[in-house]
Design a protein around this motif. Structure first.
Motif, PDB file in Angstrom:
ATOM      1  N   LEU A 134      77.466 -56.436  18.383  1.00 37.09           N
ATOM      2  CA  LEU A 134      78.692 -55.961  17.738  1.00 37.09           C
ATOM      3  C   LEU A 134      78.445 -54.683  16.947  1.00 37.09           C
ATOM      4  N   PHE A 135      77.254 -54.578  16.358  1.00 41.33           N
ATOM      5  CA  PHE A 135      76.898 -53.417  15.537  1.00 41.33           C
ATOM      6  C   PHE A 135      76.062 -52.447  16.360  1.00 41.33           C
ATOM      7  N   GLY A 136      76.701 -51.782  17.296  1.00 40.06           N
ATOM      8  CA  GLY A 136      75.969 -50.866  18.147  1.00 40.06           C
ATOM      9  C   GLY A 136      76.855 -49.808  18.755  1.00 40.06           C
ATOM     10  N   ARG A 137      76.263 -49.119  19.732  1.00 41.66           N
ATOM     11  CA  ARG A 137      76.955 -48.028  20.416  1.00 41.66           C
ATOM     12  C   ARG A 137      76.614 -48.097  21.892  1.00 41.66           C
ATOM     13  N   THR A 138      77.621 -47.852  22.732  1.00 41.46           N
ATOM     14  CA  THR A 138      77.428 -47.853  24.178  1.00 41.46           C
ATOM     15  C   THR A 138      77.450 -46.421  24.686  1.00 41.46           C
ATOM     16  N   ASP A 139      76.494 -46.105  25.543  1.00 43.49           N
ATOM     17  CA  ASP A 139      76.406 -44.796  26.184  1.00 43.49           C
ATOM     18  C   ASP A 139      76.509 -45.032  27.692  1.00 43.49           C
ATOM     19  N   THR A 140      77.370 -44.299  28.369  1.00 37.38           N
ATOM     20  CA  THR A 140      77.527 -44.456  29.811  1.00 37.38           C
ATOM     21  C   THR A 140      76.698 -43.404  30.530  1.00 37.38           C
ATOM     22  N   TRP A 141      75.799 -43.878  31.385  1.00 34.32           N
ATOM     23  CA  TRP A 141      74.913 -43.010  32.151  1.00 34.32           C
ATOM     24  C   TRP A 141      75.401 -42.938  33.590  1.00 34.32           C
ATOM     25  N   THR A 142      75.088 -41.835  34.267  1.00 37.25           N
ATOM     26  CA  THR A 142      75.471 -41.668  35.673  1.00 37.25           C
ATOM     27  C   THR A 142      74.224 -41.468  36.535  1.00 37.25           C
ATOM     28  N   ARG A 143      74.275 -42.073  37.721  1.00 37.35           N
ATOM     29  CA  ARG A 143      73.139 -42.005  38.640  1.00 37.35           C
ATOM     30  C   ARG A 143      72.928 -40.563  39.115  1.00 37.35           C
ATOM     31  N   GLN A 144      71.666 -40.185  39.225  1.00 39.72           N
ATOM     32  CA  GLN A 144      71.273 -38.865  39.706  1.00 39.72           C
ATOM     33  C   GLN A 144      70.362 -39.024  40.918  1.00 39.72           C
ATOM     34  N   GLN A 145      70.462 -38.119  41.837  1.00 35.48           N
ATOM     35  CA  GLN A 145      69.565 -38.125  42.992  1.00 35.48           C
ATOM     36  C   GLN A 145      68.313 -37.316  42.656  1.00 35.48           C
ATOM     37  N   PRO A 146      67.147 -37.740  43.153  1.00 36.73           N
ATOM     38  CA  PRO A 146      65.939 -36.925  42.947  1.00 36.73           C
ATOM     39  C   PRO A 146      66.205 -35.509  43.444  1.00 36.73           C
ATOM     40  N   GLY A 147      65.729 -34.531  42.712  1.00 35.45           N
ATOM     41  CA  GLY A 147      65.926 -33.134  43.091  1.00 35.45           C
ATOM     42  C   GLY A 147      67.214 -32.527  42.558  1.00 35.45           C
TER      43      GLY A 147
END
Length: 153
Positions: A134-147
């Motif tokens: 409850l006491f936190g923060r969410t960060d949304t990450w996106t998939r990356q391709q090598p290179g």
């Protein structure tokens, strides 16, 4: 059965079969791979480690410090940030969720409890928190391709 109800039943059957055949977020690519952080500046590689799922820095912006200068342990200030393991000890709790891990924030030098949830094949929510989620923060990450990013050297 009328023609209309037969067509409706066939359509529902096809739709249901397609839903069953659709891959889950986990099956579509899983959590392992390269992920760009929510601010778009860094890339983290998530992989298997001896203590569970972990993540290491795979790409940094040009203006990032080269070493772990904010670590509270002064003996680690000269340790390079590139390839630094910052996600530790996650265990899989469902097809799309990992829990009981920690994330180290090199900007602040602090470590937080964390969970990760695949919200789609190319999106990952990482939640860092203190004590309870409850006491936190969410960060949304996106998939990356090598290179597709400048990798750490």
């Amino acid at each position: 059965m009328t023609i209309r109800s037969a067509v409706l039943a066939a359509g529902l059957a096809v739709g249901f079969a397609a839903a069953l055949a659709a891959p889950t977020a986990s099956a579509a690519g899983g959590i392992k791979g390269f992920w760009r952080t929510g601010d778009g500046r860094s890339v983290i590689e998530i992989l298997d480690c001896t203590t569970g799922i972990c993540g290491r820095i795979a790409g940094l912006p040009p203006d990032a410090p080269a070493t772990d200068v904010n670590n509270p342990d002064e003996s680690k200030h000269s340790k390079p940030l590139c390839k630094l393991v910052m996600l530790h000890s996650f265990t899989q709790s469902s097809d799309t969720e990992w829990e009981d891990g920690t994330i180290y924030d090199p900007k602040s030098g602090k470590t937080y409890d964390a969970t990760m949830t695949l919200t789609g094949p190319d999106t990952l929510d990482l939640r860092g928190y203190v004590g309870i989620s409850l006491f936190g923060r969410t960060d949304t990450w996106t998939r990356q391709q090598p290179g597709s990013f400048k990798a750490c050297s």
